[in-house]
Design a protein around this motif. Structure first.
Motif, PDB file in Angstrom:
ATOM      1  N   ARG A   1       3.887   9.071 -14.302  1.00  0.00           N
ATOM      2  CA  ARG A   1       4.128   7.724 -14.805  1.00  0.00           C
ATOM      3  C   ARG A   1       5.378   7.117 -14.175  1.00  0.00           C
ATOM      4  N   THR A   2       6.411   7.898 -14.034  1.00  0.00           N
ATOM      5  CA  THR A   2       7.643   7.409 -13.407  1.00  0.00           C
ATOM      6  C   THR A   2       7.396   7.035 -11.954  1.00  0.00           C
ATOM      7  N   ALA A   3       6.628   7.858 -11.247  1.00  0.00           N
ATOM      8  CA  ALA A   3       6.342   7.580  -9.844  1.00  0.00           C
ATOM      9  C   ALA A   3       5.524   6.304  -9.681  1.00  0.00           C
ATOM     10  N   VAL A   4       4.517   6.105 -10.531  1.00  0.00           N
ATOM     11  CA  VAL A   4       3.691   4.897 -10.452  1.00  0.00           C
ATOM     12  C   VAL A   4       4.526   3.654 -10.759  1.00  0.00           C
ATOM     13  N   ALA A   5       5.267   3.700 -11.866  1.00  0.00           N
ATOM     14  CA  ALA A   5       6.076   2.542 -12.255  1.00  0.00           C
ATOM     15  C   ALA A   5       7.156   2.251 -11.219  1.00  0.00           C
ATOM     16  N   GLY A   6       7.811   3.313 -10.721  1.00  0.00           N
ATOM     17  CA  GLY A   6       8.853   3.126  -9.714  1.00  0.00           C
ATOM     18  C   GLY A   6       8.309   2.523  -8.431  1.00  0.00           C
ATOM     19  N   GLY A   7       7.136   2.982  -8.017  1.00  0.00           N
ATOM     20  CA  GLY A   7       6.527   2.423  -6.813  1.00  0.00           C
ATOM     21  C   GLY A   7       6.208   0.957  -6.968  1.00  0.00           C
ATOM     22  N   GLY A   8       5.666   0.571  -8.124  1.00  0.00           N
ATOM     23  CA  GLY A   8       5.359  -0.835  -8.362  1.00  0.00           C
ATOM     24  C   GLY A   8       6.594  -1.713  -8.339  1.00  0.00           C
ATOM     25  N   ILE A   9       7.665  -1.231  -8.969  1.00  0.00           N
ATOM     26  CA  ILE A   9       8.916  -1.997  -8.977  1.00  0.00           C
ATOM     27  C   ILE A   9       9.475  -2.141  -7.566  1.00  0.00           C
TER      28      ILE A   9
ATOM     29  N   MET B   1       0.807  -1.212   0.000  1.00  0.00           N
ATOM     30  CA  MET B   1       0.000   0.000   0.000  1.00  0.00           C
ATOM     31  C   MET B   1       0.847   1.271   0.000  1.00  0.00           C
ATOM     32  N   VAL B   2       1.847   1.348   0.865  1.00  0.00           N
ATOM     33  CA  VAL B   2       2.622   2.581   0.972  1.00  0.00           C
ATOM     34  C   VAL B   2       3.458   2.814  -0.285  1.00  0.00           C
ATOM     35  N   LEU B   3       4.109   1.774  -0.782  1.00  0.00           N
ATOM     36  CA  LEU B   3       4.969   1.931  -1.957  1.00  0.00           C
ATOM     37  C   LEU B   3       4.205   1.840  -3.271  1.00  0.00           C
ATOM     38  N   GLY B   4       3.047   1.160  -3.274  1.00  0.00           N
ATOM     39  CA  GLY B   4       2.433   0.849  -4.553  1.00  0.00           C
ATOM     40  C   GLY B   4       1.027   1.342  -4.809  1.00  0.00           C
ATOM     41  N   MET B   5       0.396   2.064  -3.864  1.00  0.00           N
ATOM     42  CA  MET B   5      -0.959   2.566  -4.118  1.00  0.00           C
ATOM     43  C   MET B   5      -0.879   3.910  -4.832  1.00  0.00           C
ATOM     44  N   PRO B   6      -1.254   3.985  -6.126  1.00  0.00           N
ATOM     45  CA  PRO B   6      -0.998   5.202  -6.920  1.00  0.00           C
ATOM     46  C   PRO B   6      -2.153   6.175  -7.028  1.00  0.00           C
ATOM     47  N   ARG B   7      -3.190   6.036  -6.188  1.00  0.00           N
ATOM     48  CA  ARG B   7      -4.421   6.799  -6.422  1.00  0.00           C
ATOM     49  C   ARG B   7      -4.208   8.309  -6.367  1.00  0.00           C
ATOM     50  N   ALA B   8      -3.227   8.797  -5.600  1.00  0.00           N
ATOM     51  CA  ALA B   8      -2.988  10.241  -5.519  1.00  0.00           C
ATOM     52  C   ALA B   8      -2.559  10.821  -6.856  1.00  0.00           C
ATOM     53  N   LEU B   9      -2.062   9.970  -7.748  1.00  0.00           N
ATOM     54  CA  LEU B   9      -1.580  10.432  -9.052  1.00  0.00           C
ATOM     55  C   LEU B   9      -2.631  10.302 -10.140  1.00  0.00           C
ATOM     56  N   PHE B  10      -3.788   9.736  -9.826  1.00  0.00           N
ATOM     57  CA  PHE B  10      -4.817   9.563 -10.854  1.00  0.00           C
ATOM     58  C   PHE B  10      -5.280  10.894 -11.456  1.00  0.00           C
ATOM     59  N   PRO B  11      -5.513  11.940 -10.636  1.00  0.00           N
ATOM     60  CA  PRO B  11      -5.924  13.205 -11.258  1.00  0.00           C
ATOM     61  C   PRO B  11      -4.876  13.758 -12.227  1.00  0.00           C
ATOM     62  N   GLN B  12      -3.603  13.672 -11.870  1.00  0.00           N
ATOM     63  CA  GLN B  12      -2.549  14.175 -12.752  1.00  0.00           C
ATOM     64  C   GLN B  12      -2.435  13.331 -14.009  1.00  0.00           C
ATOM     65  N   LEU B  13      -2.548  12.009 -13.852  1.00  0.00           N
ATOM     66  CA  LEU B  13      -2.516  11.129 -15.034  1.00  0.00           C
ATOM     67  C   LEU B  13      -3.683  11.440 -15.963  1.00  0.00           C
ATOM     68  N   ALA B  14      -4.871  11.658 -15.389  1.00  0.00           N
ATOM     69  CA  ALA B  14      -6.050  11.952 -16.211  1.00  0.00           C
ATOM     70  C   ALA B  14      -5.898  13.282 -16.928  1.00  0.00           C
ATOM     71  N   ALA B  15      -5.280  14.252 -16.265  1.00  0.00           N
ATOM     72  CA  ALA B  15      -5.146  15.597 -16.845  1.00  0.00           C
ATOM     73  C   ALA B  15      -4.010  15.690 -17.855  1.00  0.00           C
TER      74      ALA B  15
ATOM     75  N   ALA C   1       6.443  12.278  -5.076  1.00  0.00           N
ATOM     76  CA  ALA C   1       7.246  11.680  -6.147  1.00  0.00           C
ATOM     77  C   ALA C   1       6.717  12.083  -7.521  1.00  0.00           C
ATOM     78  N   GLY C   2       5.388  12.177  -7.646  1.00  0.00           N
ATOM     79  CA  GLY C   2       4.809  12.564  -8.928  1.00  0.00           C
ATOM     80  C   GLY C   2       5.172  13.977  -9.315  1.00  0.00           C
ATOM     81  N   SER C   3       5.225  14.869  -8.327  1.00  0.00           N
ATOM     82  CA  SER C   3       5.620  16.254  -8.598  1.00  0.00           C
ATOM     83  C   SER C   3       7.090  16.346  -8.995  1.00  0.00           C
ATOM     84  N   ALA C   4       7.906  15.467  -8.403  1.00  0.00           N
ATOM     85  CA  ALA C   4       9.348  15.528  -8.652  1.00  0.00           C
ATOM     86  C   ALA C   4       9.766  14.828  -9.936  1.00  0.00           C
ATOM     87  N   PHE C   5       9.158  13.670 -10.222  1.00  0.00           N
ATOM     88  CA  PHE C   5       9.625  12.834 -11.331  1.00  0.00           C
ATOM     89  C   PHE C   5       8.593  12.630 -12.440  1.00  0.00           C
ATOM     90  N   GLY C   6       7.366  13.099 -12.236  1.00  0.00           N
ATOM     91  CA  GLY C   6       6.305  12.853 -13.196  1.00  0.00           C
ATOM     92  C   GLY C   6       5.457  11.679 -12.751  1.00  0.00           C
TER      93      GLY C   6
END
Length: 432
Positions: A403-411, A260-274, A396-401
């Motif tokens: 998609r990078t934050a989501v993929a990095g968290g999953g890895i 959950m802490v490393l891999g839940m990406p819901r905070a980035l959904f609005p930015q991904l959608a926009a 992380a999304g603000s710093a790296f973008g």
């Protein structure tokens, strides 16, 4: 499984008639054997009713706060206002659930939640338009929920036999996930028709049905002779000490924290959608992204017939967390909306599997006198992990973008989970 660590005790329900063998496609379909036991069926029915009703309030509160303030910051602040009472009272509620009749505790707390929903309705009808009142009511409601959840989950092991625990957990988790999908949709449809205040009233009325279902449960007193023990700080600390002394329990909590802490990406959904998925329509993309994981979880619940045959529960947790991480990483690497949603749906299935087997481990590897406290910690982890993830992923999304934050968290989820499994073999070796 080491039977010295398990103490299901006598079931509060009589034996159910033997189920016919499951053949063909039915071996994969949802395992409904626990519903053949009247006591569990009542507990499950109460969960099904509140799964939808509670989501009506979950939509109505932030909507009303936004209508009053016009500020999303106030909406976020209100969410945090409910988190601290939930954490404190979930830990305390776990200790209480181990020291008194759990049915009585469920009656008290469900009644408290119903009264709070009624007060939400009263303030809305009265037109108070007070954010302070809403935040206080939310804090009180989350406190009651924190007291309720450990007792509800800990009661399951007293209502079904050990071999049906995965199926029982899957049934409960599936209706909760279905509520997360259907509840907001129903709220959106009802607000223009009946108005926002009536959402609170509908939730309060639904909770009356829940109270009645819990009233019809059998008594669930402590199994041990230590009935008169207190439920205070010492008992809460005793619960954490118990976790630290049982590696498989500790690892089950760590697995959820990692996922959950490393891999839940819901905070980035609005930015991904926009940004990433703007060509598909921002609102359309946002709705799909938020719905994908719960829909996948519901699908995972409908396939719970496969879970009942699994005996290596530890490997099921490890494997499902790894799949979760890989699927989240896949969604981050996807530039196509539908592919990203498909990956998130797979992640939802994996999350359901993880939830089912982590819950089964907590109920089977802990003694009955400790189950309430284990479920209290479980409630805190489940509630707190995604909120910590929101902060981590947002930064992380603000710093790296995004998609990078989501993929990095999953890895990171995959790497850390495999490292934990390799370093601490207790979870790998756990089976029933």
């Amino acid at each position: 499984m080491d039977t010295s660590e398990s103490s299901s005790g006598p079931r509060a329900d009589g034996p159910a008639p033997p189920a016919p063998p499951r053949r063909g496609w039915r071996r994969w379909a949802m395992d409904t054997r626990p519903l053949r036991r009247p006591a569990y069926r009542r507990l499950w029915a109460s969960t099904a009713v509140t799964a939808v009703g509670s989501q009506l309030t979950a939509v109505a509160v932030p909507k009303q706060i936004y209508d009053i303030t016009g500020s999303s910051a106030w909406v976020g602040t209100a969410s945090l206002a409910g988190l601290l009472p939930l954490i404190v009272f979930a830990l305390w509620g776990g200790a209480i659930a181990d020291s008194m009749d759990r049915r009585t505790l469920l009656l008290i707390t469900n009644t408290g939640i119903a009264v709070t929903s009624l007060l939400f309705w009263v303030q809305a009808v009265a037109g108070l338009e007070s954010v302070a009142v809403l935040m206080v009511l939310l804090a009180v409601q989350q406190a009651f929920w924190g007291l309720n959840a450990p007792a509800r989950s800990a009661s399951i092991a007293r209502l079904v036999p050990e071999d049906e625990l995965p199926a029982a957990n899957a049934l409960g988790s599936t209706v909760m996930q279905t509520g997360q999908v259907a509840g907001p949709l129903l709220a959106g449809a009802l607000i223009p028709v009946v108005g926002l205040p009536e959402l609170y009233l509908i939730d309060a009325l639904a909770l009356c049905a829940t109270v009645w279902a819990v009233y019809r449960l059998p008594a669930l007193p402590p199994l041990t002779a230590r009935v008169a023990r207190r439920a205070g700080v010492r008992e809460i600390v005793e619960g954490f000490r118990y976790i630290s002394g049982h590696a498989v329990l500790l690892l089950s909590f760590l697995a959820d924290i990692v996922a959950m802490v490393l891999g839940m990406p819901r905070a980035l959904f609005p930015q991904l959608a926009a940004e990433t998925f703007a060509p598909y329509g921002e609102g359309f993309a946002l709705g799909l992204l938020f719905a994908a994981i719960p829909i996948g979880a519901v699908v995972g619940g409908l396939l719970s017939g496969t879970y009942s045959r699994a005996r290596r529960h530890g490997w099921m947790v490890i494997g499902s967390v790894v799949v979760w991480g890989a699927a989240v990483a896949g969604s981050g690497l996807s530039g196509n909306l539908w592919l990203a949603v498909a990956f998130l749906a797979v992640a939802g299935i994996a999350d359901m599997v993880s939830m089912v087997f982590r819950g089964a481990i907590l109920l089977s590897a802990a003694t009955d006198e400790m189950r309430g406290r284990m479920q209290g910690v479980f409630t805190v982890v489940v509630a707190g992990g995604p909120r910590l993830a929101d902060v981590l992923h947002g930064t992380a999304g603000s710093a790296f973008g995004p998609r990078t934050a989501v993929a990095g968290g999953g890895i990171l989820v995959v790497v850390v989970m495999l490292a934990l499994a390799a370093a601490m073999p207790a979870l790998r070796r756990y089976r029933v």
